[in-house]
Design an enzyme around this catalytic site. Structure first.
Site, mmCIF file in Angstrom:
data_model
loop_
_atom_site.group_PDB
_atom_site.id
_atom_site.type_symbol
_atom_site.label_atom_id
_atom_site.label_comp_id
_atom_site.label_asym_id
_atom_site.label_seq_id
_atom_site.Cartn_x
_atom_site.Cartn_y
_atom_site.Cartn_z
ATOM 1 N N CYS A 42 41.309 -39.645 28.854
ATOM 2 C CA CYS A 42 40.708 -40.771 27.722
ATOM 3 C C CYS A 42 39.894 -40.837 27.147
ATOM 4 C CB CYS A 42 39.801 -42.247 28.731
ATOM 5 S SG CYS A 42 39.519 -43.585 28.139
ATOM 6 N N CYS A 43 38.739 -39.812 27.333
ATOM 7 C CA CYS A 43 37.292 -39.192 26.262
ATOM 8 C C CYS A 43 38.684 -38.363 25.801
ATOM 9 C CB CYS A 43 36.568 -38.348 27.515
ATOM 10 S SG CYS A 43 35.476 -39.603 28.227
ATOM 11 N N CYS A 60 30.253 -45.192 25.659
ATOM 12 C CA CYS A 60 30.952 -45.858 25.668
ATOM 13 C C CYS A 60 30.073 -47.704 27.089
ATOM 14 C CB CYS A 60 32.712 -45.896 26.416
ATOM 15 S SG CYS A 60 33.547 -44.947 25.416
ATOM 16 N N CYS A 94 31.810 -47.052 30.870
ATOM 17 C CA CYS A 94 31.240 -46.054 30.968
ATOM 18 C C CYS A 94 29.827 -45.559 31.698
ATOM 19 C CB CYS A 94 32.631 -44.856 30.617
ATOM 20 S SG CYS A 94 33.687 -45.197 30.670
ATOM 21 N N CYS A 98 31.998 -35.745 28.621
ATOM 22 C CA CYS A 98 32.884 -35.680 28.252
ATOM 23 C C CYS A 98 34.011 -34.625 27.689
ATOM 24 C CB CYS A 98 32.336 -37.031 26.747
ATOM 25 S SG CYS A 98 31.702 -36.666 25.876
#
Length: 264
Positions: free
Chosen positions: A134-135, A217, A220, A245
């Site tokens: 995702c990162c 985010c 997170c 990240c």
């Protein structure tokens, strides 16, 4: 522009030359203040310099220091699509106060669509590999576009943010991206930065006063508890040694320390 005693060559930059320049800038940064560090960097590099902001208090301090000197630095941010509403608010207030446009870089639409189709909208909670994927889509790939063509990169890292960041250099040669990376706030404490922002009436996120010291985010990031490390609220479900990240790590996934850079 006045020539600097540590100015880079006007020839196309080569790795060895940039690595040497990074070492000289690193030594020079230790001898001057924030404004002086930013000037040194700008004078030393002939090519574009990009400052990537996530609108946390460190980045807000850097925005003020850059704009108050009218330095030729490009402003960029990575809009992951999962940011807090308060982050968009401070973004707008920053553009208004400093009369600038901060260029946004977004995830590639096809890559993001594939990511969500594969792992679900919140799949990052279920495994380290899924979170890093995702990162990569939301941050790392857009960062590559933000830094394309740049010779310098300004980041808001501080050495006391976490054990991982202790011992980093003020300035290093980022071999993966072929540029010089500078962290002008590396030896600042959070208290010093907060005082700087208060004195200069710098816009800061309202999340900070609610215990969100490190803001990423929204899914997170959580507020930290008294006594917790500053970045404890980032990816809080993971072990402490995994909390990066990918923006500030090398090809092996680790932050490079000053000692390692000196021996490279």
């Amino acid at each position: 522009m006045t020539a600097s005693p540590i100015s880079a060559s006007r020839e196309p930059p080569m790795a060895d030359a940039l690595r040497t320049l990074a070492g000289r800038l690193d030594e020079a940064f230790a001898q001057t203040d924030l404004a002086g560090r930013l000037r040194l960097l700008r004078e030393a590099l002939a090519g574009p310099i990009v400052f990537t902001t996530s609108f946390g208090i460190e980045d807000q301090a850097l925005t003020h220091a850059i704009r108050s000197q009218d330095l030729d630095v490009e402003f960029a941010t990575l809009d992951t699509g999962r940011m807090f509403p308060e982050t968009y608010d401070v973004w707008a207030r920053t553009e208004e106060k400093y009369q600038l446009r901060i260029k946004a870089f977004y995830p590639d639409a096809d890559a993001l669509q594939d990511l969500v189709a594969d792992q679900g909208v919140n799949g990052f909670y279920y495994g380290l590999d899924m979170r890093k994927a995702c990162c990569d889509v939301r941050k790392v790939e857009p960062l590559g576009r933000a830094l394309a063509g740049a010779q310098g990169w300004i980041a808001g890292l501080r050495s006391d943010q976490s054990g991982h960041r202790a011992g980093l250099c003020f300035v290093e040669y980022d071999a993966a991206r072929g540029l010089i990376k500078a962290s002008p706030l590396l030896d600042f404490s959070r208290g010093q930065i907060a005082a700087f922002c208060a004195t200069n009436e710098v816009p800061v996120s309202t999340l900070h006063e609610r215990g969100f010291l490190s803001i990423g985010c929204a899914p997170c990031t959580r507020a930290i508890e008294p006594g917790e490390p500053e970045r404890a609220g980032r990816w809080w479900w993971e072990s402490e040694d995994r909390k990066e990240c990918g923006l500030h790590v090398g090809a092996d996934g680790r932050l490079r320390r000053a000692k390692e850079l000196a021996n490279s």
